[in-house]
Design a protein around this motif. Sequence first.
Motif, short mmCIF file in Angstrom:
data_model
loop_
_atom_site.label_atom_id
_atom_site.label_comp_id
_atom_site.label_asym_id
_atom_site.label_seq_id
_atom_site.Cartn_x
_atom_site.Cartn_y
_atom_site.Cartn_z
N ARG A 154 31.37 16.64 -8.20
CA ARG A 154 31.47 15.57 -7.21
C ARG A 154 30.45 14.49 -7.53
O ARG A 154 29.44 14.76 -8.18
CB ARG A 154 31.13 16.13 -5.81
CG ARG A 154 32.02 17.28 -5.32
CD ARG A 154 33.08 16.81 -4.36
NE ARG A 154 32.52 16.29 -3.11
CZ ARG A 154 32.38 17.00 -1.99
NH1 ARG A 154 32.69 18.28 -1.97
NH2 ARG A 154 31.93 16.42 -0.89
N PRO A 155 30.67 13.26 -7.08
CA PRO A 155 29.61 12.26 -7.25
C PRO A 155 28.36 12.70 -6.49
O PRO A 155 28.47 13.34 -5.43
CB PRO A 155 30.20 10.99 -6.60
CG PRO A 155 31.68 11.23 -6.53
CD PRO A 155 31.87 12.72 -6.40
N VAL A 156 27.20 12.38 -7.03
CA VAL A 156 25.94 12.75 -6.37
C VAL A 156 25.01 11.55 -6.36
O VAL A 156 24.86 10.84 -7.37
CB VAL A 156 25.25 13.93 -7.09
CG1 VAL A 156 23.85 14.18 -6.51
CG2 VAL A 156 26.09 15.20 -6.97
N LYS A 157 24.39 11.35 -5.22
CA LYS A 157 23.42 10.27 -5.06
C LYS A 157 22.03 10.87 -4.80
O LYS A 157 21.90 11.79 -3.99
CB LYS A 157 23.84 9.40 -3.87
CG LYS A 157 22.96 8.19 -3.64
CD LYS A 157 23.27 7.51 -2.32
CE LYS A 157 24.72 7.05 -2.24
NZ LYS A 157 24.92 6.07 -1.14
N CYS A 213 31.10 11.74 -2.16
CA CYS A 213 29.73 11.73 -2.67
C CYS A 213 28.84 12.74 -1.95
O CYS A 213 28.85 12.84 -0.73
CB CYS A 213 29.14 10.33 -2.51
SG CYS A 213 27.56 10.12 -3.35
N LEU A 214 28.08 13.50 -2.74
CA LEU A 214 27.08 14.41 -2.21
C LEU A 214 25.70 13.79 -2.40
O LEU A 214 25.55 12.80 -3.11
CB LEU A 214 27.15 15.75 -2.94
CG LEU A 214 28.48 16.50 -2.84
CD1 LEU A 214 28.46 17.73 -3.76
CD2 LEU A 214 28.78 16.91 -1.39
N TYR A 215 24.70 14.43 -1.77
CA TYR A 215 23.35 13.88 -1.81
C TYR A 215 22.38 14.92 -2.36
O TYR A 215 22.42 16.08 -1.96
CB TYR A 215 22.92 13.45 -0.40
CG TYR A 215 23.80 12.33 0.11
CD1 TYR A 215 23.43 11.01 -0.06
CD2 TYR A 215 25.04 12.61 0.69
CE1 TYR A 215 24.25 9.98 0.35
CE2 TYR A 215 25.88 11.58 1.11
CZ TYR A 215 25.47 10.27 0.94
OH TYR A 215 26.30 9.25 1.33
N MET A 223 23.19 15.48 -13.76
CA MET A 223 23.31 16.95 -13.84
C MET A 223 24.02 17.52 -12.63
O MET A 223 24.91 18.37 -12.74
CB MET A 223 21.90 17.57 -13.84
CG MET A 223 21.20 17.62 -15.14
SD MET A 223 19.60 18.41 -14.73
CE MET A 223 19.07 18.80 -16.38
N ALA A 224 23.61 17.05 -11.45
CA ALA A 224 24.17 17.60 -10.21
C ALA A 224 25.63 17.23 -10.07
O ALA A 224 26.45 18.01 -9.57
CB ALA A 224 23.36 17.10 -9.01
N ALA A 225 25.98 16.02 -10.51
CA ALA A 225 27.39 15.60 -10.43
C ALA A 225 28.24 16.44 -11.37
O ALA A 225 29.36 16.83 -11.05
CB ALA A 225 27.50 14.11 -10.79
N ARG A 226 27.67 16.76 -12.54
CA ARG A 226 28.42 17.62 -13.46
C ARG A 226 28.55 19.04 -12.88
O ARG A 226 29.61 19.65 -12.91
CB ARG A 226 27.70 17.67 -14.81
CG ARG A 226 28.31 18.68 -15.75
CD ARG A 226 27.72 18.58 -17.13
NE ARG A 226 28.49 17.64 -17.94
CZ ARG A 226 28.23 17.41 -19.23
NH1 ARG A 226 27.22 18.00 -19.83
NH2 ARG A 226 28.98 16.59 -19.91
#
Length: 699
Positions: free
Chosen positions: A257-260, A36-38, A250-253
Amino acid sequence: MSQAPSPLGTPVVRREGRDKVTGTARYAAEHTPPGCLYGRPVPATIARGRVDAVHADEVLALPGVHAVLTHHNAPRLKEPDDPILAVLQNGRVPHRGWPVALVVADTPEGARAGAEALRITYETDGHDVLLTEDHPGLYTPEIVNGGYPAVRERGDTDRAFVTAPVQVDATYSVGALHNHPMEPHATTARWDDDGHLTVHDSSQGSTTVRDSLATAFGLRPQQITAVSEHVGGGFGSKGTPRPQTVLAAMAARHTGRPVKIALPRRQLAAVVGHRAPTIQHIRLGAELDGTLTAIDHEIITHTSTIKEFVEQAAVPTRIMYGSTTSRTAHQVVALDVPSPSWMRAPGEAPGMYALESAMDELASALGMDPVELRIRNDPGIEPDSGRAFSSRGLAACLEKGAARFGWYDRDPRPASREEGPLLLGTGVAAATYPVYIAASSASAHAAADGSYRIRVNATDIGTGARTVLAQIAADVLATPVDNVRIDIGSSELPDAPLAGGSSGTASWGWSVHKACTLLLRQLRERTGPVPADGLTVTADTQQETAGQSPYARHAFGAHFAEVAVHSRTGEVRLRRMLGVFAAGRILNSRTARSQFIGGMTMGIGMALTESSTMDPVFGDYTENDLASYHVPACADVQEIEAHWIDEEDPHLNPMGSKGIGEIGIVGAAAAVGNAVRHATGIRLRSLPLTPDTLLPYLL
Ligand code: MOS
């Protein structure tokens, strides 16, 4: 077979209480998929204009930064169903705080550092953010929030007013207010290899989130799972998805990566909505015996340049009091401000502050008791529509409240009660909130072991939804509440509407009631035991909830407040507050009391401490944290009681309930303001009643 006593109305304890106090209940930001990214949004620092350049390279060079999304590289969206979700699609800045970039990094700290380091230059246009009574941009919209017509007029109100022997003509104002739930808005998003999107979202309704994301990303609803298992409050600000939901997806796409994204408190004020400020002109005309002959309520409010949201503050005036003539109208101006939205009892909360303050002024002008004035004008039918009320408990609430509070002990003369430097006074105001209901679906499953399981995509925003739905199911199935398992909070469950408009329990509950009724019938018709894999029935309430009721359906209430105003400092302390409500059948006395008291407490904040100030230079609200936006703390709420009258109303839903989430705030601020007027003789017509506003009149 012996019938278990009905659990409806009993104080069943909240199901997730233990999970919450032990920290095992997980909120949207507490889901961290592997890798997961932030994300950290970058808010616009101008109030109107365009992004000129984003110096992303400098930030991409920082350690741990994975991406900088801007309108140049962010995924393209289809047109979202809500314009506030069209983020990073072009360089336009419609208001200060609008997200103009998103920095994505390995850690929350890295994302924050990147966002703070990101240099953006803008082309700035002049901005216009101040609501004034004579703003040249004011116009009459077609409809206001809730779908009501902006203008209603019955009879010749002007004429009735000018010829009335007793008149009140006053202008009240309520500044902008912000919801500020304990849990800031947050989303964790991930895309699977097959293109399926999963979001854990802090939301009042994940069916709505799923559908909204499907529109924005051009997906089928089945390609999205939205989960809102535990939600730390919303008060309307999570009624529909907010920008962080779309930004995380959008950021996850973009990154794969997963984004929180957990919005920092300071960013909330600009992107999750607010109660729009209102300037309210009221004229009341009455006969000498208190009979109203004219009611005129005109609202001036603002919206943003990207969305028309009109706070329907004059709408409750259409149903409250009988009068031979009445005019209710709204005007709005689109300013370069953040988009206003739903905040607990949109319309009723500010509108009833003005109307119930004006009724107090009328009582003073008449020399009449304000409880009696309201009862005298209690209409037999809904004044605006002519429809019969399904039930109307206002007079009963006023009478019961007056008795419990000891209302008639008061000397009605203002500034007649002192205690050292303190001036004491009491005030009353009425409350109302409409009955809303939406179609819902639910399934009921009987297991071979005799237990039951209910599935419905309801949301618990801190209200006790799981608990009350279990009570409704247990009541129908004639089984102990603990024998019913309730699954809510995921769009994989049967579709259900959001927790909003105080409609959740009625809407979800009706579908649960129906599914359980059908299941019970199947069980009774069967010969032999329940099969090994159990029996399941799914039901929806499309038919039951279609069309309009022939009845005018509203909850009512009455607030009584006692205040002490310090004559040297202007500080107002609320000594005690008592509310009585008529909201159909109360389904859980414990959670209902909490909701009423919660609403009243929010009304205390509206009366005494909460306000958002527009800074005309920056074009933004200055109070954007809980150090400056003062919600009531325990010490501000000394003695507070909520009661209700038992109301049997066959025209609502099978449980006989009206909504209770919002009515507690309605009228509460007026009761406090009226008590301040009684204590001091000072009538202030804008909120909040802070010491600096009172002091000039006390010295
Ligand atoms: Mo409520 S303001 O309808 O969530």
